[in-house]
Design a protein around this motif. Structure first.
Motif, PDB file in Angstrom:
ATOM      1  N   GLY A   1     113.929  39.821  10.726  1.00  0.00           N
ATOM      2  CA  GLY A   1     114.539  39.427   9.464  1.00  0.00           C
ATOM      3  C   GLY A   1     114.346  37.951   9.189  1.00  0.00           C
ATOM      4  O   GLY A   1     114.258  37.131  10.110  1.00  0.00           O
ATOM      5  N   ALA A   2     114.292  37.597   7.915  1.00  0.00           N
ATOM      6  CA  ALA A   2     114.254  36.196   7.490  1.00  0.00           C
ATOM      7  C   ALA A   2     115.683  35.715   7.270  1.00  0.00           C
ATOM      8  O   ALA A   2     116.529  36.460   6.770  1.00  0.00           O
ATOM      9  CB  ALA A   2     113.441  36.060   6.207  1.00  0.00           C
TER      10      ALA A   2
ATOM     11  N   THR B   1     112.203  44.945  -2.477  1.00  0.00           N
ATOM     12  CA  THR B   1     112.060  46.173  -1.676  1.00  0.00           C
ATOM     13  C   THR B   1     112.551  45.976  -0.242  1.00  0.00           C
ATOM     14  O   THR B   1     112.649  46.954   0.512  1.00  0.00           O
ATOM     15  CB  THR B   1     110.597  46.633  -1.650  1.00  0.00           C
ATOM     16  N   ILE B   2     112.842  44.738   0.133  1.00  0.00           N
ATOM     17  CA  ILE B   2     113.297  44.444   1.496  1.00  0.00           C
ATOM     18  C   ILE B   2     114.822  44.515   1.542  1.00  0.00           C
ATOM     19  O   ILE B   2     115.502  43.841   0.758  1.00  0.00           O
ATOM     20  CB  ILE B   2     112.828  43.046   1.947  1.00  0.00           C
ATOM     21  N   PRO B   3     115.412  45.290   2.436  1.00  0.00           N
ATOM     22  CA  PRO B   3     116.882  45.377   2.512  1.00  0.00           C
ATOM     23  C   PRO B   3     117.522  44.049   2.900  1.00  0.00           C
ATOM     24  O   PRO B   3     116.931  43.232   3.613  1.00  0.00           O
ATOM     25  CB  PRO B   3     117.119  46.432   3.604  1.00  0.00           C
TER      26      PRO B   3
ATOM     27  N   LEU C   1     108.335  42.539   7.795  1.00  0.00           N
ATOM     28  CA  LEU C   1     109.647  42.007   7.416  1.00  0.00           C
ATOM     29  C   LEU C   1     110.599  43.174   7.181  1.00  0.00           C
ATOM     30  O   LEU C   1     110.440  43.947   6.246  1.00  0.00           O
ATOM     31  CB  LEU C   1     109.539  41.144   6.159  1.00  0.00           C
ATOM     32  N   HIS C   2     111.601  43.286   8.038  1.00  0.00           N
ATOM     33  CA  HIS C   2     112.543  44.402   7.973  1.00  0.00           C
ATOM     34  C   HIS C   2     113.713  44.116   7.046  1.00  0.00           C
ATOM     35  O   HIS C   2     114.202  45.008   6.350  1.00  0.00           O
ATOM     36  CB  HIS C   2     113.071  44.711   9.374  1.00  0.00           C
ATOM     37  N   HIS C   3     114.205  42.854   7.017  1.00  0.00           N
ATOM     38  CA  HIS C   3     115.392  42.535   6.225  1.00  0.00           C
ATOM     39  C   HIS C   3     115.478  41.033   5.940  1.00  0.00           C
ATOM     40  O   HIS C   3     114.734  40.234   6.518  1.00  0.00           O
ATOM     41  CB  HIS C   3     116.661  42.989   6.953  1.00  0.00           C
ATOM     42  N   ILE C   4     116.389  40.684   5.048  1.00  0.00           N
ATOM     43  CA  ILE C   4     116.707  39.294   4.729  1.00  0.00           C
ATOM     44  C   ILE C   4     118.211  39.111   4.875  1.00  0.00           C
ATOM     45  O   ILE C   4     118.989  39.914   4.371  1.00  0.00           O
ATOM     46  CB  ILE C   4     116.272  38.918   3.297  1.00  0.00           C
TER      47      ILE C   4
END
Length: 246
Positions: free
Chosen positions: A58-59, A135-137, A103-106
């Protein structure tokens, strides 16, 4: 008894240098993007460790404030905040692409995380900033302003709760200035997280029982006992029919 699989995440890449110890014990991570900590070199290092240990990436953008580690609300314009968040995410995704990682999440950091939980206008600003990544959770706190705004605007998300922090009766985190803000003893963290996982509730320091829902549970990487907590959870959670899901 049916086993429960949970996600445990950790804020990393923040200059502590303990990622090699923490990442084997968690299932997702939030990597500092240069706003409050980190740079391209640290982002690359943690991404490589995450890939090695099959940890979701995640970022972790924040207010542009390394001086205060992103833990102070900055009085800056919406335009400046949007510009900074997008710069942080551009740097992060550039390294991510080079490392052929996903990239899975922010998840926002610190004062920004807490502020968008309470301030609907700023929640909209944050979502404006990450619109290109819609589109990123997101990782969001339950029943917060940003939770409601994300639903209205069609952003996907996972609900997050903190395994090493206490909450006020309004479900906002106790400020770090409070003596009861941090939960540092592994046994206390286990009790806290099991109540959230199995009963969807917390008990606040005032003794009030509050409903809370979460898909992912955070242990702060800069907590002094983070490694001890995670080692304890990895051993004790399975005894309560709870597994950390990779």
């Amino acid at each position: 008894m049916e086993r429960i699989a949970i996600d445990i995440n950790c804020d990393v890449g923040e200059g502590i240098g303990n990622e090699a110890k923490l990442l084997p014990l968690i299932s997702s991570c939030n990597i500092a993007c240069g706003g409050h900590a980190g740079d391209e070199a640290t982002i690359k290092e943690v991404i490589q460790l995450a890939k090695m240990h099959q940890v979701k990436i995640g970022a972790h953008p924040s207010y542009p404030d390394k001086e205060n580690f992103g833990r102070v609300v900055l009085n800056i314009s919406s335009e400046r905040l949007i510009e900074s968040i997008q710069q942080q995410l551009t740097v992060f995704t550039k390294v991510l692409d080079k490392e052929d990682a996903h990239l899975h999440h922010i998840k926002s950091h610190g004062a920004l995380y807490n502020k968008i939980a309470q301030d609907e206008a700023l929640a909209h600003v944050f979502l404006d900033a990450i619109e290109p990544y819609k589109t990123i959770p997101l990782y969001l706190p339950y029943l917060s302003k940003i939770h409601g705004v994300a639903i209205k605007r069609g952003f996907s998300f996972f609900l997050e709760a903190f395994a090493d922090r206490n909450y006020n009766d309004d479900l906002n985190l106790l400020p770090r200035s409070s003596a009861k803000a941090l939960i540092t003893k592994p046994e206390a963290v286990l009790k806290h997280i099991l109540r959230m996982v199995k009963e969807s509730s917390i008990q606040t320091p005032s003794g009030k029982r509050m409903e809370i829902k979460a898909d992912t549970f955070c242990i702060h990487g800069d907590t002094s006992s983070a490694f001890e907590i995670l080692m304890y959870l990895s051993t004790e959670l399975p005894k309560h029919q709870v597994n950390i899901s990779k």
